[in-house]
Motif scaffolding. Sequence first.
Motif, short mmCIF file in Angstrom:
data_model
loop_
_atom_site.label_atom_id
_atom_site.label_comp_id
_atom_site.label_asym_id
_atom_site.label_seq_id
_atom_site.Cartn_x
_atom_site.Cartn_y
_atom_site.Cartn_z
N PHE A 1 -107.30 44.47 -6.54
CA PHE A 1 -106.93 44.41 -7.57
C PHE A 1 -107.00 43.30 -8.62
O PHE A 1 -106.52 43.99 -10.07
CB PHE A 1 -105.52 45.29 -7.41
CG PHE A 1 -105.28 45.31 -8.32
CD1 PHE A 1 -104.66 46.96 -8.38
CD2 PHE A 1 -103.48 45.58 -9.12
CE1 PHE A 1 -104.24 47.98 -9.76
CE2 PHE A 1 -102.65 46.05 -10.32
CZ PHE A 1 -103.02 47.01 -10.42
N THR A 2 -106.32 42.23 -8.92
CA THR A 2 -106.58 40.88 -9.41
C THR A 2 -107.86 41.42 -10.63
O THR A 2 -107.91 41.44 -11.43
CB THR A 2 -106.12 39.95 -9.14
OG1 THR A 2 -105.11 39.69 -8.52
CG2 THR A 2 -106.36 38.65 -10.16
N GLN B 1 -108.18 44.25 -12.71
CA GLN B 1 -107.63 43.92 -13.19
C GLN B 1 -107.88 43.33 -14.61
O GLN B 1 -108.87 43.52 -15.57
CB GLN B 1 -106.07 43.25 -13.56
CG GLN B 1 -104.99 44.22 -12.71
CD GLN B 1 -103.71 43.53 -12.75
OE1 GLN B 1 -103.94 43.02 -11.86
NE2 GLN B 1 -102.97 43.96 -13.97
N ALA C 1 -109.99 44.19 -18.00
CA ALA C 1 -109.72 43.99 -19.08
C ALA C 1 -110.75 42.36 -20.18
O ALA C 1 -110.40 42.58 -21.27
CB ALA C 1 -108.65 42.39 -19.39
N VAL D 1 -105.48 48.31 -20.04
CA VAL D 1 -104.90 47.04 -19.37
C VAL D 1 -103.59 47.28 -18.84
O VAL D 1 -103.13 46.43 -18.46
CB VAL D 1 -105.25 46.22 -20.63
CG1 VAL D 1 -104.38 44.63 -20.44
CG2 VAL D 1 -106.90 45.68 -20.42
N GLU D 2 -102.50 47.75 -19.91
CA GLU D 2 -100.94 47.50 -19.94
C GLU D 2 -100.42 48.35 -18.48
O GLU D 2 -99.79 48.10 -17.50
CB GLU D 2 -100.13 48.70 -21.60
CG GLU D 2 -98.99 48.04 -21.21
CD GLU D 2 -98.50 46.75 -20.93
OE1 GLU D 2 -96.91 47.01 -20.21
OE2 GLU D 2 -98.73 46.12 -21.06
N LEU E 1 -102.41 48.67 -16.09
CA LEU E 1 -102.34 47.61 -14.47
C LEU E 1 -101.29 46.88 -14.61
O LEU E 1 -101.34 46.42 -13.35
CB LEU E 1 -103.63 47.75 -15.11
CG LEU E 1 -105.27 48.65 -14.98
CD1 LEU E 1 -106.54 48.11 -14.60
CD2 LEU E 1 -104.86 49.46 -13.18
N LEU E 2 -100.85 46.65 -15.44
CA LEU E 2 -99.85 45.28 -15.99
C LEU E 2 -98.45 45.91 -15.27
O LEU E 2 -98.06 45.44 -14.53
CB LEU E 2 -99.68 44.79 -16.96
CG LEU E 2 -100.93 43.70 -17.49
CD1 LEU E 2 -100.57 43.26 -18.55
CD2 LEU E 2 -100.59 42.48 -16.24
N GLN F 1 -99.15 46.34 -11.45
CA GLN F 1 -98.73 44.35 -11.05
C GLN F 1 -97.40 44.31 -10.91
O GLN F 1 -97.56 43.63 -9.77
CB GLN F 1 -99.45 43.66 -12.41
CG GLN F 1 -100.04 42.03 -11.20
CD GLN F 1 -100.69 42.40 -9.95
OE1 GLN F 1 -101.85 42.86 -9.70
NE2 GLN F 1 -100.18 41.89 -8.87
N LEU G 1 -104.02 36.67 -15.78
CA LEU G 1 -104.50 37.42 -14.80
C LEU G 1 -104.22 36.62 -13.79
O LEU G 1 -103.92 36.38 -12.75
CB LEU G 1 -105.02 38.40 -14.48
CG LEU G 1 -104.08 39.44 -14.72
CD1 LEU G 1 -105.61 40.95 -15.84
CD2 LEU G 1 -103.89 40.57 -14.15
#
Length: 122
Positions: free
Chosen positions: A5-6, A9, A13, A41-42, A44-45, A48, A110
């Motif tokens: 997942f990282t 992301q 990004a 991007v937000e 997905l954050l 996270q 990240l």
Amino acid sequence: MIMWFTIVQIAIAVGGGLFSVIAGLAGRRPSDFTVGAVALVELLLIVQIVIAIVAPFAGNEPTGSLLEFWVYLVSAALIPPASVFWALLERSRWSTVIMGVGALSVAVMLWRMQSIWTLQIA
């Protein structure tokens, strides 16, 4: 944190950041596409953040400083809305570049969060 997942992301990004920087340097003002890339991007954050709350209960505990990790995560979550807010106030090509730089900054943060979570020993 979950490694795959990282990586997803970071890829999104970097892609959104490069897209916005290139669009801005080409003279494009903020559009639905550039704002949408930063909004993704937000989103997905936010996912996270949920993962970071649930992961320790599932046995995926961080090996580094939990405080440092959360400071990075909260700071990273504040960058995209701030850059979009700036872009909507200014509406110039440079605000599109700033949205891209914000997304690229999140990508770097990240990777650092992943290393805090998995590689360090507290």
